[in-house]
Design a protein around this motif. Structure first.
Motif, PDB file in Angstrom:
ATOM      1  N   ALA A   1      18.368  23.925  -4.610  1.00  0.00           N
ATOM      2  CA  ALA A   1      17.198  24.517  -5.255  1.00  0.00           C
ATOM      3  C   ALA A   1      15.918  23.888  -4.719  1.00  0.00           C
ATOM      4  O   ALA A   1      14.937  24.584  -4.429  1.00  0.00           O
ATOM      5  CB  ALA A   1      17.296  24.324  -6.761  1.00  0.00           C
ATOM      6  N   ILE A   2      15.947  22.552  -4.537  1.00  0.00           N
ATOM      7  CA  ILE A   2      14.764  21.874  -4.021  1.00  0.00           C
ATOM      8  C   ILE A   2      14.510  22.277  -2.576  1.00  0.00           C
ATOM      9  O   ILE A   2      13.372  22.556  -2.182  1.00  0.00           O
ATOM     10  CB  ILE A   2      14.939  20.356  -4.171  1.00  0.00           C
ATOM     11  N   PHE A   3      15.589  22.348  -1.785  1.00  0.00           N
ATOM     12  CA  PHE A   3      15.444  22.770  -0.390  1.00  0.00           C
ATOM     13  C   PHE A   3      14.791  24.145  -0.306  1.00  0.00           C
ATOM     14  O   PHE A   3      13.870  24.361   0.476  1.00  0.00           O
ATOM     15  CB  PHE A   3      16.818  22.861   0.288  1.00  0.00           C
ATOM     16  N   ILE A   4      15.308  25.094  -1.137  1.00  0.00           N
ATOM     17  CA  ILE A   4      14.818  26.466  -1.022  1.00  0.00           C
ATOM     18  C   ILE A   4      13.340  26.533  -1.417  1.00  0.00           C
ATOM     19  O   ILE A   4      12.519  27.116  -0.709  1.00  0.00           O
ATOM     20  CB  ILE A   4      15.677  27.418  -1.886  1.00  0.00           C
ATOM     21  N   LEU A   5      12.990  25.877  -2.529  1.00  0.00           N
ATOM     22  CA  LEU A   5      11.586  25.890  -2.960  1.00  0.00           C
ATOM     23  C   LEU A   5      10.682  25.302  -1.891  1.00  0.00           C
ATOM     24  O   LEU A   5       9.637  25.856  -1.559  1.00  0.00           O
ATOM     25  CB  LEU A   5      11.423  25.075  -4.246  1.00  0.00           C
ATOM     26  N   PHE A   6      11.113  24.172  -1.333  1.00  0.00           N
ATOM     27  CA  PHE A   6      10.273  23.507  -0.341  1.00  0.00           C
ATOM     28  C   PHE A   6      10.151  24.374   0.913  1.00  0.00           C
ATOM     29  O   PHE A   6       9.067  24.508   1.479  1.00  0.00           O
ATOM     30  CB  PHE A   6      10.885  22.143   0.004  1.00  0.00           C
ATOM     31  N   MET A   7      11.270  24.985   1.328  1.00  0.00           N
ATOM     32  CA  MET A   7      11.237  25.763   2.573  1.00  0.00           C
ATOM     33  C   MET A   7      10.379  27.011   2.436  1.00  0.00           C
ATOM     34  O   MET A   7       9.775  27.449   3.409  1.00  0.00           O
ATOM     35  CB  MET A   7      12.667  26.150   2.979  1.00  0.00           C
ATOM     36  N   VAL A   8      10.337  27.597   1.225  1.00  0.00           N
ATOM     37  CA  VAL A   8       9.491  28.785   1.049  1.00  0.00           C
ATOM     38  C   VAL A   8       8.038  28.427   1.357  1.00  0.00           C
ATOM     39  O   VAL A   8       7.337  29.141   2.088  1.00  0.00           O
ATOM     40  CB  VAL A   8       9.645  29.345  -0.385  1.00  0.00           C
ATOM     41  N   ILE A   9       7.592  27.286   0.824  1.00  0.00           N
ATOM     42  CA  ILE A   9       6.210  26.848   1.075  1.00  0.00           C
ATOM     43  C   ILE A   9       6.016  26.570   2.561  1.00  0.00           C
ATOM     44  O   ILE A   9       4.984  26.903   3.149  1.00  0.00           O
ATOM     45  CB  ILE A   9       5.897  25.559   0.283  1.00  0.00           C
ATOM     46  N   ILE A  10       7.030  25.928   3.187  1.00  0.00           N
ATOM     47  CA  ILE A  10       6.907  25.575   4.596  1.00  0.00           C
ATOM     48  C   ILE A  10       6.790  26.837   5.447  1.00  0.00           C
ATOM     49  O   ILE A  10       5.965  26.901   6.367  1.00  0.00           O
ATOM     50  CB  ILE A  10       8.134  24.742   5.045  1.00  0.00           C
ATOM     51  N   VAL A  11       7.615  27.857   5.140  1.00  0.00           N
ATOM     52  CA  VAL A  11       7.550  29.097   5.923  1.00  0.00           C
ATOM     53  C   VAL A  11       6.176  29.737   5.765  1.00  0.00           C
ATOM     54  O   VAL A  11       5.574  30.193   6.749  1.00  0.00           O
ATOM     55  CB  VAL A  11       8.660  30.067   5.477  1.00  0.00           C
ATOM     56  N   MET A  12       5.647  29.724   4.542  1.00  0.00           N
ATOM     57  CA  MET A  12       4.309  30.284   4.344  1.00  0.00           C
ATOM     58  C   MET A  12       3.278  29.515   5.161  1.00  0.00           C
ATOM     59  O   MET A  12       2.462  30.101   5.869  1.00  0.00           O
ATOM     60  CB  MET A  12       3.937  30.227   2.855  1.00  0.00           C
ATOM     61  N   GLY A  13       3.347  28.186   5.083  1.00  0.00           N
ATOM     62  CA  GLY A  13       2.367  27.353   5.786  1.00  0.00           C
ATOM     63  C   GLY A  13       2.450  27.540   7.282  1.00  0.00           C
ATOM     64  O   GLY A  13       1.436  27.762   7.955  1.00  0.00           O
ATOM     65  N   ALA A  14       3.666  27.487   7.828  1.00  0.00           N
ATOM     66  CA  ALA A  14       3.818  27.612   9.276  1.00  0.00           C
ATOM     67  C   ALA A  14       3.431  29.007   9.731  1.00  0.00           C
ATOM     68  O   ALA A  14       2.864  29.181  10.811  1.00  0.00           O
ATOM     69  CB  ALA A  14       5.257  27.292   9.679  1.00  0.00           C
ATOM     70  N   GLY A  15       3.700  30.021   8.887  1.00  0.00           N
ATOM     71  CA  GLY A  15       3.344  31.380   9.259  1.00  0.00           C
ATOM     72  C   GLY A  15       1.840  31.595   9.316  1.00  0.00           C
ATOM     73  O   GLY A  15       1.347  32.416  10.077  1.00  0.00           O
ATOM     74  N   LEU A  16       1.099  30.855   8.494  1.00  0.00           N
ATOM     75  CA  LEU A  16      -0.355  31.017   8.489  1.00  0.00           C
ATOM     76  C   LEU A  16      -1.010  30.387   9.710  1.00  0.00           C
ATOM     77  O   LEU A  16      -2.170  30.627   9.985  1.00  0.00           O
ATOM     78  CB  LEU A  16      -0.947  30.412   7.215  1.00  0.00           C
ATOM     79  N   GLY A  17      -0.279  29.537  10.404  1.00  0.00           N
ATOM     80  CA  GLY A  17      -0.804  29.012  11.655  1.00  0.00           C
ATOM     81  C   GLY A  17      -1.428  27.644  11.521  1.00  0.00           C
ATOM     82  O   GLY A  17      -1.621  27.115  10.433  1.00  0.00           O
ATOM     83  N   LEU A  18      -1.755  27.103  12.686  1.00  0.00           N
ATOM     84  CA  LEU A  18      -2.194  25.717  12.771  1.00  0.00           C
ATOM     85  C   LEU A  18      -3.539  25.491  12.091  1.00  0.00           C
ATOM     86  O   LEU A  18      -3.768  24.451  11.484  1.00  0.00           O
ATOM     87  CB  LEU A  18      -2.279  25.328  14.252  1.00  0.00           C
ATOM     88  N   GLU A  19      -4.411  26.493  12.191  1.00  0.00           N
ATOM     89  CA  GLU A  19      -5.752  26.308  11.642  1.00  0.00           C
ATOM     90  C   GLU A  19      -5.687  26.067  10.136  1.00  0.00           C
ATOM     91  O   GLU A  19      -6.372  25.192   9.594  1.00  0.00           O
ATOM     92  CB  GLU A  19      -6.571  27.562  11.936  1.00  0.00           C
ATOM     93  N   VAL A  20      -4.838  26.847   9.474  1.00  0.00           N
ATOM     94  CA  VAL A  20      -4.709  26.712   8.016  1.00  0.00           C
ATOM     95  C   VAL A  20      -4.068  25.367   7.664  1.00  0.00           C
ATOM     96  O   VAL A  20      -4.490  24.695   6.714  1.00  0.00           O
ATOM     97  CB  VAL A  20      -3.886  27.885   7.453  1.00  0.00           C
ATOM     98  N   ILE A  21      -3.056  24.961   8.461  1.00  0.00           N
ATOM     99  CA  ILE A  21      -2.423  23.664   8.211  1.00  0.00           C
ATOM    100  C   ILE A  21      -3.470  22.558   8.327  1.00  0.00           C
ATOM    101  O   ILE A  21      -3.536  21.649   7.497  1.00  0.00           O
ATOM    102  CB  ILE A  21      -1.261  23.431   9.200  1.00  0.00           C
ATOM    103  N   GLY A  22      -4.310  22.662   9.365  1.00  0.00           N
ATOM    104  CA  GLY A  22      -5.344  21.647   9.575  1.00  0.00           C
ATOM    105  C   GLY A  22      -6.312  21.583   8.409  1.00  0.00           C
ATOM    106  O   GLY A  22      -6.656  20.507   7.925  1.00  0.00           O
ATOM    107  N   ARG A  23      -6.733  22.742   7.927  1.00  0.00           N
ATOM    108  CA  ARG A  23      -7.696  22.740   6.820  1.00  0.00           C
ATOM    109  C   ARG A  23      -7.055  22.229   5.541  1.00  0.00           C
ATOM    110  O   ARG A  23      -7.683  21.499   4.770  1.00  0.00           O
ATOM    111  CB  ARG A  23      -8.258  24.150   6.622  1.00  0.00           C
ATOM    112  N   ALA A  24      -5.783  22.606   5.325  1.00  0.00           N
ATOM    113  CA  ALA A  24      -5.091  22.096   4.138  1.00  0.00           C
ATOM    114  C   ALA A  24      -5.009  20.576   4.193  1.00  0.00           C
ATOM    115  O   ALA A  24      -5.194  19.897   3.174  1.00  0.00           O
ATOM    116  CB  ALA A  24      -3.689  22.695   4.057  1.00  0.00           C
TER     117      ALA A  24
END
Lengths: 76, 361
Positions: free
Chosen positions: B121-144
């Motif tokens: 359950a923890i893996f799935i929750l964490f990975m959903v956020i990771i997929v969203m973050g990585a999908g938004l691209g480097l610029e968004v990761i940098g700003r976050a």
């Protein structure tokens, strides 16, 4: 129970992404996507049915054994 | 171009800093205390110095190809076939590292914070956020990263200041009891996690604006990250003692548990756990992003985003199978990981750099 979640998850992924890949005519992207999804589905189903999947870290441990042995020899 | 976003030098600095803290802050103190005992803070500083040499290597490799990343220039340097093989091996490294980091946060959550929740359950929750973050691209990761940095710094500051009354200097003595050999062996731990893992930034360096000055940000980020790790290790020894530190899986969490100011400020360790969540998030998102982007570049695809969900599912399965038990994890982290990371973090980059220099002359 997990196998149902796996089938559900893979189904949702395909339903959400395949139409857009088809629409943009990204042929290569689609085939790579389907291949990855298939690998993911097989791995996840095996895991959820509690069939033992070989651990990749065992392979890594054997592959880097020479380096580990040299380091252990240097530092005893 | 697959990635059109660009990050600033400041964002690169923050990302390197957070990456070097993520998961290392949980694992390193205990692994290091096992070999160099009460001198492990000296080992840590030594490791930071050695790690800076590695960062100089990565920087000079990145500088030779300011607008291309590892997957792109390994083909130029080593030729089509060998270059692609190297890129493929790096992708497996990135994906495996993602799985290991995910397993770290899962283990942490299920051992300490939520022991009755299934780890999946923890893996799935964490990975959903990771997929969203990585999908938004480097610029968004940098700003976050820019947004979250003040919180992490504040929490680190609270941790370091409020634990100070619990310190006992005599836990540090005798200083220099460990031999030079043992100290160097202890420093290999911090070299393996995080410095050899920073090779991932070879995938990210080309997307930094002002390519000529990015070296400083890269080196400073790695240096300060290592310094924080050394301080946490020192605090663990001063507060818990080296034997307790080495026996505990997550000594820095136990450290936060010890905070007690007066009779009212205590048990704030879950607040401190926010440090680990945030830093591990950034480490994982960068590893995962590098794996997805690299795979798309290797296969000459036009977009990497559709690949992320299947990759995430593979990562979750990998995270479930990599460590059958805690003993396996400890022996892998202290024995095998360094050799494995040495191949990808040192041997291949230095060979590529040497071939490139020889070709140029």
């Amino acid at each position: 129970m997990w196998i149902i979640i796996v089938i559900f998850a893979v189904g949702i992924m395909a339903a959400l992404q395949l139409p857009s890949l088809n629409k943009k005519k990204l042929r290569k992207e689609r085939s790579v996507y389907l291949l990855l999804l298939f690998i993911a589905f097989v791995l996840a189903s095996l895991e959820s049915l509690r069939i033992k999947i070989p651990n990749p870290l065992d392979a890594v441990t054997i592959a880097v054994k020479p380096i580990t042995m040299v380091i252990n020899y240097i530092f005893q | 171009m697959l990635e059109n976003g660009q990050i600033s030098r400041q964002q690169l600095f923050i990302l390197v800093f957070l990456f070097s803290l993520g998961s290392a802050i949980l694992i390193v103190p205990s692994a290091m205390a096992l070999t160099s005992k009460q001198d492990s803070w000296i080992s840590a500083l030594l490791g930071v110095l050695l790690g800076m040499l590695l960062l100089v290597l990565y920087h000079s490799l990145g500088k030779s190809f300011p607008n291309q990343n590892l997957v792109q220039y390994s083909e130029i340097i080593a030729g089509k076939f060998v270059g692609r093989l190297i890129s493929f091996l790096y992708l497996t490294f990135f994906l495996l590292l993602s799985a290991l980091v995910l397993r770290n946060i899962g283990d942490f959550m299920t051992t300490i914070v939520m022991p009755e929740t299934p780890i999946q359950a923890i893996f799935i929750l964490f990975m959903v956020i990771i997929v969203m973050g990585a999908g938004l691209g480097l610029e968004v990761i940098g700003r976050a990263a820019e947004i979250f940095l003040p919180w992490i710094l504040l929490l680190l500051f609270i941790l370091i200041v409020f634990i100070m009354p619990q310190m006992e200097m005599n836990r540090l003595y005798p200083i220099f009891e460990a031999s030079v050999k043992e100290m160097i062996k202890g420093s290999l731990t911090i070299l393996g996690i995080p410095y050899l893992e920073l090779v991932i930034f070879l995938m990210i360096l080309p997307y930094v604006r002002q390519t000529n000055k990015r070296g400083n940000a890269f080196l400073w980020g790695g240096f300060l990250g290592g310094l924080v790790l050394s301080i946490i290790t020192l605090l663990c020894i001063l507060v818990l003692g080296w034997d307790f530190t080495s026996r505990h899986s997550f000594p820095s969490y136990t450290l936060a548990k010890k905070i007690q100011v007066g009779e009212f400020l205590q048990r704030i360790e879950v607040m401190m756990a926010v440090i680990w969540f945030l830093t591990i998030f950034f480490k994982l998102v960068l590893c995962f992003y590098a794996a997805g982007l690299g795979l798309a570049q290797l296969l000459r695809m036009q977009t990497y985003r559709p690949l992320l969900p299947p990759l995430a599912l593979i990562t979750v399965v990998l995270a479930l199978i990599v460590y059958p038990n805690n003993v396996y994890f400890r022996s892998f982290a202290s024995q095998t990981w360094f050799s494995y990371a040495l191949i990808f973090g040192f041997i291949i980059p230095i060979t590529l750099l040497a071939i490139h220099k020889l070709k140029k002359n």
